[in-house]
Write a protein that holds these residues in place. Structure first.
Motif, PDB file in Angstrom:
ATOM      1  N   UNK B   7       0.836  -1.207   0.000  1.00 46.32           N
ATOM      2  CA  UNK B   7       0.000   0.000   0.000  1.00 46.32           C
ATOM      3  C   UNK B   7       0.870   1.257   0.000  1.00 46.32           C
ATOM      4  N   UNK B   8       1.935   1.227   0.810  1.00 44.57           N
ATOM      5  CA  UNK B   8       2.841   2.371   0.894  1.00 44.57           C
ATOM      6  C   UNK B   8       3.459   2.690  -0.466  1.00 44.57           C
ATOM      7  N   UNK B   9       3.905   1.635  -1.149  1.00 40.75           N
ATOM      8  CA  UNK B   9       4.543   1.834  -2.456  1.00 40.75           C
ATOM      9  C   UNK B   9       3.554   2.450  -3.441  1.00 40.75           C
ATOM     10  N   UNK B  10       2.339   1.921  -3.465  1.00 43.53           N
ATOM     11  CA  UNK B  10       1.343   2.425  -4.412  1.00 43.53           C
ATOM     12  C   UNK B  10       1.012   3.889  -4.103  1.00 43.53           C
ATOM     13  N   UNK B  11       0.843   4.189  -2.793  1.00 41.72           N
ATOM     14  CA  UNK B  11       0.538   5.576  -2.393  1.00 41.72           C
ATOM     15  C   UNK B  11       1.635   6.532  -2.850  1.00 41.72           C
ATOM     16  N   UNK B  14       1.694   7.023  -6.598  1.00 45.85           N
ATOM     17  CA  UNK B  14       0.548   7.824  -7.037  1.00 45.85           C
ATOM     18  C   UNK B  14       0.805   9.301  -6.774  1.00 45.85           C
ATOM     19  N   UNK B  15       1.354   9.573  -5.580  1.00 47.48           N
ATOM     20  CA  UNK B  15       1.645  10.962  -5.199  1.00 47.48           C
ATOM     21  C   UNK B  15       2.656  11.584  -6.167  1.00 47.48           C
ATOM     22  N   UNK B  16       3.671  10.766  -6.517  1.00 46.67           N
ATOM     23  CA  UNK B  16       4.679  11.249  -7.467  1.00 46.67           C
ATOM     24  C   UNK B  16       4.019  11.581  -8.802  1.00 46.67           C
ATOM     25  N   UNK B  17       3.078  10.742  -9.223  1.00 48.58           N
ATOM     26  CA  UNK B  17       2.369  10.966 -10.484  1.00 48.58           C
ATOM     27  C   UNK B  17       1.567  12.255 -10.447  1.00 48.58           C
ATOM     28  N   UNK B  18       0.903  12.507  -9.319  1.00 51.61           N
ATOM     29  CA  UNK B  18       0.100  13.730  -9.178  1.00 51.61           C
ATOM     30  C   UNK B  18       1.001  14.965  -9.260  1.00 51.61           C
ATOM     31  N   UNK B 161       2.390   2.376 -12.156  1.00 58.61           N
ATOM     32  CA  UNK B 161       3.804   2.071 -11.913  1.00 58.61           C
ATOM     33  C   UNK B 161       3.976   1.467 -10.540  1.00 58.61           C
ATOM     34  N   UNK B 162       3.257   2.039  -9.557  1.00 57.36           N
ATOM     35  CA  UNK B 162       3.318   1.521  -8.189  1.00 57.36           C
ATOM     36  C   UNK B 162       2.826   0.087  -8.148  1.00 57.36           C
ATOM     37  N   UNK B 163       1.695  -0.146  -8.830  1.00 60.98           N
ATOM     38  CA  UNK B 163       1.115  -1.491  -8.841  1.00 60.98           C
ATOM     39  C   UNK B 163       2.091  -2.492  -9.473  1.00 60.98           C
TER      40      UNK B 163
END
Lengths: 311, 170
Positions: B7-11, B14-18, B161-163
């Protein structure tokens, strides 16, 4: 003088700074023309100052610097001034402009490509109206016409008279009055943004650049002046407004172009005003011994009260 | 434990993408600001006949950074006294441009506007400003299209990417 130096380009500024204080005090006009030498008129005589043995020629760069400084880098803000052909700067000095004129339907729209500047130094002569006090004031100010040919000091005298009226003259226990000025050509008060640049006393209200006839009526309706000051009257509408003002109990001081009272009788709209006797005093000026020579002070019937004296 | 890490990696991704997508939207945001600043300038010139330095003082209080920095620097240069308004305009552009998200097209438009600013009567100033506004409008359209295209892409790229990373690690 400081205010004038501020709008001049560096080259011209340095030349002016070379003059002694006395000479600088005598400067009447600084004439700047593109591709022609700088001209400075000191006490009536033209001078073409030299730099390194040559006359100082004005470059296009110099001219655009003046335009920029006059307009604060915003030419569009000078629209009205470009239509009238002059800009009043701080200190009441005035910069006349000439160049290519753009017209619209036969009316002047603006001056573009300004090629000539004439910086006219305004000089307020405080005290020149004082000797006239005893003729123009007895228990109250009398309606007065100041009469003279161009460049005879009419406006200068009018300005000082305005100051006397607005400040009062305690020595003769003359109280100050509320004075309204309709300054169509911005010459009496030399306003910048509506604020007079000459010392005129604290009880003065000015309609700057306002047409005279309309301005007089506006003043009467809204500003309740005790004295109205108007420069260079002439038209029929103005005469009507003057009659209105006098009937409203307002005292008037006006100037008229002309060299003698007989000239006034020849102008139909003014003739009536003079003949009706509403103007109790007529001050005649001439240039015979320099601007500001008082030729005569006459009463409303044309009888002389006082003869030539130089002020 | 594994799940928490995933979950941490995906979060994080995602934040980096935003964040990444925000850099894309920044240009159109600043373009909007610049447009509204120029519209104010037009009103000041046409209706108020306000001198440039005063008008720019008003404008830099109305718009946000970094567009306001440009007008503030232009105002200061005019008050100090420069040879021409164009000179002051260009110098201010050189100073402030690096802090903006604008591209070379906007720079060209502003350069052209600066070449005539303050040197014409009201009508012509208005025409020049409107021309600049039309050009900026076009740039904004383009910037907005890019934003639509890439903003979503960067966001989903971040998340996916996180997924991907999680799947690989599992």
């Amino acid at each position: 003088m400081e205010e004038v130096l501020r709008v001049l380009p560096e080259g011209v500024k340095n030349i002016i700074k070379r003059y002694s204080n006395v000479e600088r005090g005598g400067i009447e006009e600084i004439r700047i023309r593109i591709n022609r030498p700088l001209e400075i008129i000191i006490n009536g005589s033209p001078q073409f100052p030299q730099v390194d043995g040559r006359e100082y020629f004005i470059s296009r760069e110099d001219a655009s610097q003046i335009t920029n400084k006059l307009s604060q880098y915003s030419l569009y803000a000078l629209e009205e001034e470009l239509k009238k052909g002059f800009v009043t700067i701080q200190g009441g000095h005035r910069v006349g402009l000439a160049g290519k004129v753009i017209t619209l339907n036969g009316n002047v729209k603006a001056i573009r490509d300004i090629a000539s500047f004439n910086v006219r130094i305004a000089k307020q002569k405080i005290g020149i109206a004082t000797p006239l006090l005893s003729y123009l004031y007895s228990g109250g100010w009398m309606n007065t016409v100041i009469l003279g040919p161009p460049n005879s000091g009419k406006t200068t005298l009018l300005r000082d008279l305005t100051r006397l009226m607005a400040e009062g003259y305690p020595k003769r226990s003359i109280a100050s009055s509320k004075v309204g000025i309709v300054d169509e050509r911005s010459e009496i008060a030399g306003c910048v943004h509506g604020i007079p640049q000459h010392q005129l006393g604290k009880r003065v209200d000015i309609l700057d650049a306002c047409p005279k006839a309309e301005g007089m009526m506006m003043m009467i309706r809204s500003m309740s002046p005790e004295i109205l000051i108007v420069d260079e009257i002439g038209g029929a509408k103005e005469s009507e407004a003057i009659i209105e003002a006098v009937n409203a109990g307002i005292h008037l001081v006006v100037t008229v172009h002309g060299s003698s009272i007989e000239d006034l009788y020849r102008r139909p709209s003014i003739q009536e005003l003079i003949r009706s006797g509403m103007f109790k005093r007529i001050v005649e000026l001439s240039r015979s011994s320099g601007p500001g020579t008082i030729k005569a002070v006459k009463d409303h019937k044309g009888n002389e009260i006082r003869r030539t004296k130089v002020i | 434990m594994k799940l928490l890490g995933a979950i941490l990696i995906v979060l994080a991704s995602t934040w980096a993408g935003v964040e990444w997508s925000r850099t894309v939207s920044e240009r159109s945001r600043q373009l909007r600001m610049l447009k509204s600043a120029l519209q104010s300038l037009e009103a000041e010139i046409v209706y108020g006949m306000t001198p440039l330095s005063v008008a720019c003082g008003h404008i830099c209080r109305q718009v946000g950074h970094p567009v306001s920095w440009f007008f503030d620097s232009f105002r200061k240069k005019l008050e100090e006294g420069h040879s021409t308004a164009y000179d002051a305009w260009m110098k201010s552009m050189d100073e402030v441009w690096k802090y903006t998200a604008f591209k070379s097209e906007e720079k060209e438009i502003m350069k052209q506007l600066g070449a005539t600013i303050g040197q014409q009567d009201r009508e012509h100033e208005q025409k020049q400003l409107q021309l600049a506004l039309i050009h900026l409008e076009r740039e904004e359209q383009e910037a907005r299209n890019n934003q639509m295209k890439y903003e979503k892409m960067f966001k989903s790229l971040g998340f996916l990417g996180g997924v991907l990373l999680v799947i690989l690690l599992i």
